[in-house]
Design a protein around this motif. Structure first.
Motif, PDB file in Angstrom:
ATOM      1  N   CYS A 173       0.840  -1.211   0.000  1.00  0.00           N
ATOM      2  CA  CYS A 173       0.000   0.000   0.000  1.00  0.00           C
ATOM      3  C   CYS A 173       0.869   1.253   0.000  1.00  0.00           C
ATOM      4  CB  CYS A 173      -0.914  -0.014   1.218  1.00  0.00           C
ATOM      5  SG  CYS A 173      -1.949   1.450   1.327  1.00  0.00           S
ATOM      6  N   CYS A 174       0.540   2.187  -0.866  1.00  0.00           N
ATOM      7  CA  CYS A 174       1.301   3.442  -0.966  1.00  0.00           C
ATOM      8  C   CYS A 174       0.930   4.413   0.155  1.00  0.00           C
ATOM      9  CB  CYS A 174       1.048   4.087  -2.322  1.00  0.00           C
ATOM     10  SG  CYS A 174      -0.694   4.253  -2.714  1.00  0.00           S
ATOM     11  N   PHE A 175      -0.134   4.083   0.896  1.00  0.00           N
ATOM     12  CA  PHE A 175      -0.567   4.980   1.975  1.00  0.00           C
ATOM     13  C   PHE A 175      -0.022   4.546   3.332  1.00  0.00           C
ATOM     14  CE2 PHE A 175      -3.597   5.534  -1.437  1.00  0.00           C
ATOM     15  CZ  PHE A 175      -3.691   6.915  -1.508  1.00  0.00           C
ATOM     16  N   CYS A 176      -0.050   3.218   3.604  1.00  0.00           N
ATOM     17  CA  CYS A 176       0.369   2.759   4.949  1.00  0.00           C
ATOM     18  C   CYS A 176       1.466   1.710   4.907  1.00  0.00           C
ATOM     19  CB  CYS A 176      -0.847   2.226   5.706  1.00  0.00           C
ATOM     20  SG  CYS A 176      -1.455   0.646   5.074  1.00  0.00           S
ATOM     21  N   SER A 177       1.922   1.328   3.691  1.00  0.00           N
ATOM     22  CA  SER A 177       3.011   0.349   3.493  1.00  0.00           C
ATOM     23  C   SER A 177       2.646  -1.094   3.835  1.00  0.00           C
ATOM     24  CB  SER A 177       4.273   0.744   4.288  1.00  0.00           C
ATOM     25  OG  SER A 177       4.697   2.021   3.889  1.00  0.00           O
ATOM     26  N   CYS A 178       1.413  -1.367   4.197  1.00  0.00           N
ATOM     27  CA  CYS A 178       0.997  -2.739   4.508  1.00  0.00           C
ATOM     28  C   CYS A 178       1.000  -3.582   3.221  1.00  0.00           C
ATOM     29  CB  CYS A 178      -0.409  -2.699   5.110  1.00  0.00           C
ATOM     30  SG  CYS A 178      -1.140  -4.309   5.379  1.00  0.00           S
ATOM     31  N   VAL A 179       1.403  -4.851   3.340  1.00  0.00           N
ATOM     32  CA  VAL A 179       1.412  -5.752   2.180  1.00  0.00           C
ATOM     33  C   VAL A 179       0.133  -6.595   2.198  1.00  0.00           C
ATOM     34  CG1 VAL A 179       2.580  -7.694   1.081  1.00  0.00           C
ATOM     35  CG2 VAL A 179       3.919  -5.793   2.046  1.00  0.00           C
ATOM     36  N   THR A 180      -0.571  -6.632   1.063  1.00  0.00           N
ATOM     37  CA  THR A 180      -1.853  -7.343   0.955  1.00  0.00           C
ATOM     38  C   THR A 180      -1.788  -8.346  -0.199  1.00  0.00           C
ATOM     39  OG1 THR A 180      -3.043  -5.389   1.783  1.00  0.00           O
ATOM     40  CG2 THR A 180      -4.360  -7.013   0.579  1.00  0.00           C
ATOM     41  N   GLU A 181      -2.388  -9.519   0.011  1.00  0.00           N
ATOM     42  CA  GLU A 181      -2.483 -10.532  -1.050  1.00  0.00           C
ATOM     43  C   GLU A 181      -3.347 -10.008  -2.193  1.00  0.00           C
ATOM     44  OE1 GLU A 181      -1.485 -13.848  -1.310  1.00  0.00           O
ATOM     45  OE2 GLU A 181      -0.362 -13.867   0.586  1.00  0.00           O
ATOM     46  N   VAL A 182      -2.940 -10.250  -3.416  1.00  0.00           N
ATOM     47  CA  VAL A 182      -3.788  -9.912  -4.568  1.00  0.00           C
ATOM     48  C   VAL A 182      -4.824 -11.040  -4.720  1.00  0.00           C
ATOM     49  CG1 VAL A 182      -3.848  -9.615  -7.079  1.00  0.00           C
ATOM     50  CG2 VAL A 182      -1.987  -8.604  -5.744  1.00  0.00           C
ATOM     51  N   PRO A 183      -6.137 -10.723  -4.744  1.00  0.00           N
ATOM     52  CA  PRO A 183      -7.145 -11.778  -4.911  1.00  0.00           C
ATOM     53  C   PRO A 183      -6.884 -12.555  -6.215  1.00  0.00           C
ATOM     54  CG  PRO A 183      -8.173  -9.657  -4.453  1.00  0.00           C
ATOM     55  CD  PRO A 183      -6.731  -9.387  -4.682  1.00  0.00           C
ATOM     56  N   PRO A 184      -7.138 -13.869  -6.225  1.00  0.00           N
ATOM     57  CA  PRO A 184      -6.840 -14.689  -7.418  1.00  0.00           C
ATOM     58  C   PRO A 184      -7.438 -14.121  -8.708  1.00  0.00           C
ATOM     59  CG  PRO A 184      -7.514 -16.078  -5.575  1.00  0.00           C
ATOM     60  CD  PRO A 184      -7.686 -14.664  -5.116  1.00  0.00           C
ATOM     61  N   HIS A 185      -8.673 -13.646  -8.648  1.00  0.00           N
ATOM     62  CA  HIS A 185      -9.324 -13.138  -9.868  1.00  0.00           C
ATOM     63  C   HIS A 185      -8.657 -11.865 -10.378  1.00  0.00           C
ATOM     64  CE1 HIS A 185     -11.426  -9.523  -8.312  1.00  0.00           C
ATOM     65  NE2 HIS A 185     -11.420 -10.178  -7.158  1.00  0.00           N
ATOM     66  N   TYR A 186      -7.870 -11.196  -9.508  1.00  0.00           N
ATOM     67  CA  TYR A 186      -7.266  -9.907  -9.875  1.00  0.00           C
ATOM     68  C   TYR A 186      -5.789 -10.072 -10.256  1.00  0.00           C
ATOM     69  CZ  TYR A 186      -6.902  -4.785  -9.785  1.00  0.00           C
ATOM     70  OH  TYR A 186      -6.752  -3.460 -10.139  1.00  0.00           O
ATOM     71  N   PHE A 187      -5.258 -11.294 -10.120  1.00  0.00           N
ATOM     72  CA  PHE A 187      -3.826 -11.502 -10.364  1.00  0.00           C
ATOM     73  C   PHE A 187      -3.453 -11.238 -11.831  1.00  0.00           C
ATOM     74  CE2 PHE A 187      -0.446 -14.260 -11.936  1.00  0.00           C
ATOM     75  CZ  PHE A 187       0.604 -13.822 -11.147  1.00  0.00           C
ATOM     76  N   GLN A 188      -2.275 -10.658 -11.998  1.00  0.00           N
ATOM     77  CA  GLN A 188      -1.725 -10.480 -13.344  1.00  0.00           C
ATOM     78  C   GLN A 188      -0.200 -10.427 -13.227  1.00  0.00           C
ATOM     79  OE1 GLN A 188      -1.570 -11.072 -16.511  1.00  0.00           O
ATOM     80  NE2 GLN A 188      -3.600 -10.133 -16.816  1.00  0.00           N
ATOM     81  N   HIS A 189       0.498 -10.923 -14.246  1.00  0.00           N
ATOM     82  CA  HIS A 189       1.970 -10.936 -14.223  1.00  0.00           C
ATOM     83  C   HIS A 189       2.525  -9.520 -14.374  1.00  0.00           C
ATOM     84  CE1 HIS A 189       2.235 -15.280 -14.225  1.00  0.00           C
ATOM     85  NE2 HIS A 189       1.282 -15.302 -15.154  1.00  0.00           N
ATOM     86  N   LEU A 190       3.791  -9.369 -13.962  1.00  0.00           N
ATOM     87  CA  LEU A 190       4.489  -8.081 -14.076  1.00  0.00           C
ATOM     88  C   LEU A 190       5.439  -8.126 -15.269  1.00  0.00           C
ATOM     89  CD1 LEU A 190       5.481  -7.477 -10.314  1.00  0.00           C
ATOM     90  CD2 LEU A 190       3.286  -7.035 -11.456  1.00  0.00           C
ATOM     91  N   ASP A 191       5.655  -6.959 -15.885  1.00  0.00           N
ATOM     92  CA  ASP A 191       6.640  -6.907 -16.979  1.00  0.00           C
ATOM     93  C   ASP A 191       8.042  -6.658 -16.400  1.00  0.00           C
ATOM     94  OD1 ASP A 191       6.863  -4.218 -16.359  1.00  0.00           O
ATOM     95  OD2 ASP A 191       5.756  -3.508 -18.114  1.00  0.00           O
ATOM     96  N   HIS A 192       9.029  -6.441 -17.282  1.00  0.00           N
ATOM     97  CA  HIS A 192      10.414  -6.308 -16.817  1.00  0.00           C
ATOM     98  C   HIS A 192      10.642  -5.066 -15.954  1.00  0.00           C
ATOM     99  CE1 HIS A 192      10.186  -3.811 -20.388  1.00  0.00           C
ATOM    100  NE2 HIS A 192      11.277  -3.185 -19.985  1.00  0.00           N
TER     101      HIS A 192
END
Length: 819
Positions: A173-192
């Motif tokens: 999170c850019c507001f509080c720095s907490c790390v959250t799991e991405v829901p399966p339906h929302y997952f997408q790969h990252l580019d380089h």
């Protein structure tokens, strides 16, 4: 100059701009030693006044420099063009300045630095702002039953500044720095580069503003809302009937009901309508489609308000069209012979509130009201109009409601999503400070037409009513502003209600309303990461759809004061300061409020002078480049009717203006405090507006015609020596003496000059949220006193300083702070 101390300057020395940009007020004189206070400076006053920073020049320069290219929002902390510049916005990750404007786009890293500068850190947020046709409305994103993706800890919504990690399986999170799991339906790969490959396909990842379709969890009682309703509540007491107002409203509603707001491509509006008339008692109408004639039910027990019918009160316009038309024809006849002069007010709002409760929907009440509610009923008021309180410690009571009853009523309305728009038609004192509480706290609007006459005022009233009924509005709205670590929202101004310290609640929020939010430090900020704010508005659309509108903005942070001063926006600063002062009059004497304003601005400018400007003589007044209009605008706020009323300003007018300004956007306060003055005898063939001139009597020529607008009024000033042909072409009369002050619109005449002036008036009307009253002023006529009140660079009759005198006063204040 006649002053031997004033030496001419070389042109290179006159303004030092660039990295350490500032304006030194010494052109074309060299202000050595005490120039502004030396014994002979007044003799040069006329010349000097022309050299002081010009609002017209600043606006013109910004138009020329920034009006041609689109404003692309991809870069953090960019200062947008001025509100007076016509520009196109391309959303590339930050909200458009039409939605959010800030007092500064570069926030001090520490609270000590912020206190030192005294520059308020605030955002003026207009969540449902209307966009020009060439700009795209926020995209609507539907994540289905799972709803929008949010941070687990602070609940911030997915936005372009979230950081995806671990191959896209989590986000930080850019507001509080907490790390959250991405829901399966929302997952997408990252580019380089670490960016999601669907970055440009998802509005919430690539744009500053967008909407989410809300799930049932965001609804009251876990139930999707019904479409909202509009209830029209018409005062049918003697004054309202006799003036022709009742007949006018009924005639207009017959056609206006075809223009209720509708969603996107819907063929008809989902909004249902109901009708109530009232004087000392209330009359409800059954307009069920199966009836041959409307039925009236009278509630005379106004002490315990209830709605006498449920079925047939709120109806679909198309289904009940003939019954509604019959009712609107009958109302003026039914009350034609009334002798009832007393009215109630609170029971009218209670009735609308109960009707919406029974129908289990949100909605808006349109209340048309003419007199002080003195009839025996809850919320009964007494006349407490007392001008003797002006400039005393008790003056604040004139702005406060005379009873807490209406605050409690407003609270109930907000809980139900019942917004109130109030149209007032007073012939005498009405106690706007009290009657305005419910519209104000429910997010509604107040319109005021003193001494209403159908012949001269109907055009303005009907235009306001049409726009008010048709404009975009969200119901049952809650707004929260989240910020990144280091700053937080601490104070709020506007037409709303707050039951806690974080949620701004509005029964209704329309496209004209702004909410002003002030931020304070609660930790250090970092120059590298900057600061973020996210405004989330949850509301019900006019079709009954629950939505979340999100606006994101990234700002820079600085360790150098010069960076702060280089990235401020004076128009936004004045909008904030005016609202802060207008709230101050509720609790402090007006003189205390005025002194505090002057002191804060002197501290802002003294801090700049001490820490950012290059060393120079104490006799020079040095202003930051982007704040060079702060003194002239501040003087306009100090001379406004709320803080320095003239003898002709009523206590109702002051309460009305105070409430109006509190939810104005930056463009509206800009023209309200420094009205636009346009010469009309210019190029008739041009399609554009004439170039504005400085707001001072010395700019007026006896042989010309000028137009002055301030967002509420348009004055047409005619000089005594204007050519007869121009008078004939514009007014259709042959001489100056025959021009009528009673005109409420300009005559439609078939000649180029008449067409040009009417097109200028139409252009200005189209830019404002209210239809401005047209006032014809002949030079040396008694109305000229009112016109001169708006020539804000001059000394005012109520004691306000001229621009030149005020600049000298500010200089003196700054020097005292520095010494």
């Amino acid at each position: 100059s006649q002053n031997s101390n004033c030496k001419p300057l070389s042109t290179t020395n006159h303004m030092s701009l660039g990295q350490n940009s500032n304006v030194c007020l010494r052109s074309p004189f060299h202000c050595v030693r005490d120039f502004l206070f030396c014994s002979t400076w007044k003799s040069s006053l006329q010349i000097i006044a022309w050299c002081f920073p010009s609002q017209i020049q600043v606006i013109e320069d910004d138009r020329n420099n920034r009006g041609s290219e689109p404003f692309v929002t991809g870069v953090r902390g960019q200062v947008p063009p001025l509100v007076t510049t016509n520009f196109l916005v391309k959303d590339q990750g930050n909200a458009s300045p039409r939605y959010i404007r800030c007092t500064s786009y570069n926030i001090p890293c520490t609270s000590d630095m912020a206190k030192q500068s005294q520059v308020p850190l605030a955002a003026i947020i207009k969540p449902l702002a209307t966009l020009p046709p060439e700009e795209t409305l926020p995209y609507l994103v539907d994540h289905g039953e799972s709803g929008p993706v949010r941070c687990n800890r602070c609940k911030a919504y997915m936005c372009p500044f979230m950081q995806f990690i671990e191959g896209g399986r989590r986000f930080q999170c850019c507001f509080c720095s907490c790390v959250t799991e991405v829901p399966p339906h929302y997952f997408q790969h990252l580019d380089h580069t670490g960016k999601r490959v669907d970055f440009y396909d998802r509005p919430e990842l690539s744009l500053g503003s967008y909407e989410f379709l809300a799930t049932v969890d965001y609804c009251k009682n876990n139930k999707f809302p019904s479409p909202p309703a509009f209830i029209f509540m018409i005062d049918v007491s003697y004054n309202a009937v006799k003036s022709g107002l009742v007949r006018l409203i009924c005639e207009e509603l017959k056609s206006l009901l075809d223009y209720l707001p509708r969603e996107g491509n819907m063929e008809e509006s989902a909004i249902r309508v109901g009708f109530v008339t009232y004087n000392k008692v209330l009359h409800f109408y059954n307009v069920k489609s199966s009836l041959a004639q409307p039925q009236m039910m009278v509630v005379s027990d106004v002490a315990d308000m209830f709605v006498p019918l449920l079925d047939g009160f709120l109806v679909n316009v198309n289904e009940s069209r003939t019954v509604i038309a019959s009712l609107l024809d009958q109302i003026p006849e039914m009350f034609a012979d009334t002798r009832e002069t007393e009215t109630v007010f609170a029971p009218v709002i209670q009735a609308g509130l109960e009707a919406l409760k029974a129908a289990e929907c949100a909605g808006k009440l349109f209340v048309f009201h003419t007199s002080l509610p003195i009839a025996e009923a809850p919320g009964k008021l007494k006349n407490r109009d007392d001008r003797k309180l002006i400039n005393t410690d008790k003056e604040k009571t004139l702005f406060q409601p005379q009873t807490s009853f209406y605050n409690n009523l407003a609270k109930d309305c907000v809980a139900q999503g019942c917004c109130v728009d109030l149209f007032l038609f007073p012939n005498q004192y009405l106690d706007v400070a009290t009657l305005g509480v419910v519209p104000y706290q429910t997010g509604g609007s107040i319109y005021k037409y003193a001494y209403f006459q159908v012949g001269t005022d109907q055009y303005r009233f009907l235009n306001d009513l049409r726009r008010d009924v048709q404009k975009e509005v969200g119901f049952d709205a809650v707004m929260r502003v989240r910020t990144s670590t280091g700053i937080r929202a601490t104070d709020f101004f506007g037409a709303f209600y707050m039951s806690n310290t974080t949620d701004v609640e509005m029964a209704g929020l329309d496209c004209d309303k702004t909410i002003t939010v002030e931020f304070k430090h609660d930790d250090k900020l970092s120059e590298d990461s900057g600061a973020l704010l996210q405004c989330a508005l949850l509301y019900t659309s006019c079709a009954g759809q629950r939505r979340l509108r999100i606006h994101n903005l990234s700002l820079n942070c600085c360790t150098q004061l010069a960076d702060l001063y280089r990235n401020c926006e004076t128009d936004t600063l004045i909008n904030y300061l005016a609202k802060y002062a207008y709230r101050g009059v509720l609790s402090s004497p007006v003189k205390t409020v005025r002194d505090a304003l002057i002191n804060q601005c002197a501290q802002i400018l003294a801090c700049y002078r001490k820490n950012c400007a290059s060393p120079s003589s104490a006799g020079q007044l040095i202003l930051p480049e982007c704040m060079k209009l702060l003194p002239v605008y501040l003087n306009c706020v100090l001379k406004s009717d709320v803080l320095q009323p003239g003898p002709e300003v009523t206590t109702d007018d002051r309460a009305y203006i105070r409430q109006l300004v509190t939810s104005m956007d930056v463009a509206e306060t800009n023209v309200f405090f420094y009205p636009r003055l346009l010469p009309l005898v210019t190029d008739v063939d041009s399609d554009s507006l004439p170039a504005a001139i400085r707001n001072s009597e010395e700019r007026l020529s006896k042989g010309d015609i000028y137009l002055l607008e301030n967002g509420l009024n348009i004055f047409v000033w005619v000089g005594v020596s204007v050519q007869q042909s121009l008078i004939q072409n514009l007014f259709g009369v042959s001489s100056f003496s025959q021009i009528s002050n009673a005109l409420s619109t300009l005559p439609v005449l078939e000649n180029p000059f008449s067409k040009k002036v009417r097109s200028v008036v139409d252009m200005l009307q189209g830019q404002r949220s209210r239809y401005m009253k047209l006032i014809i002023v002949k030079q040396e006529d008694k109305l000229e006193m009112l016109f001169k009140h708006f020539l804000v660079e001059d000394k005012s009759l109520s004691g306000g300083a001229s621009y030149v005198d005020f600049l000298c006063h500010m200089h003196k204040e700054i020097r005292q702070l520095l010494s």
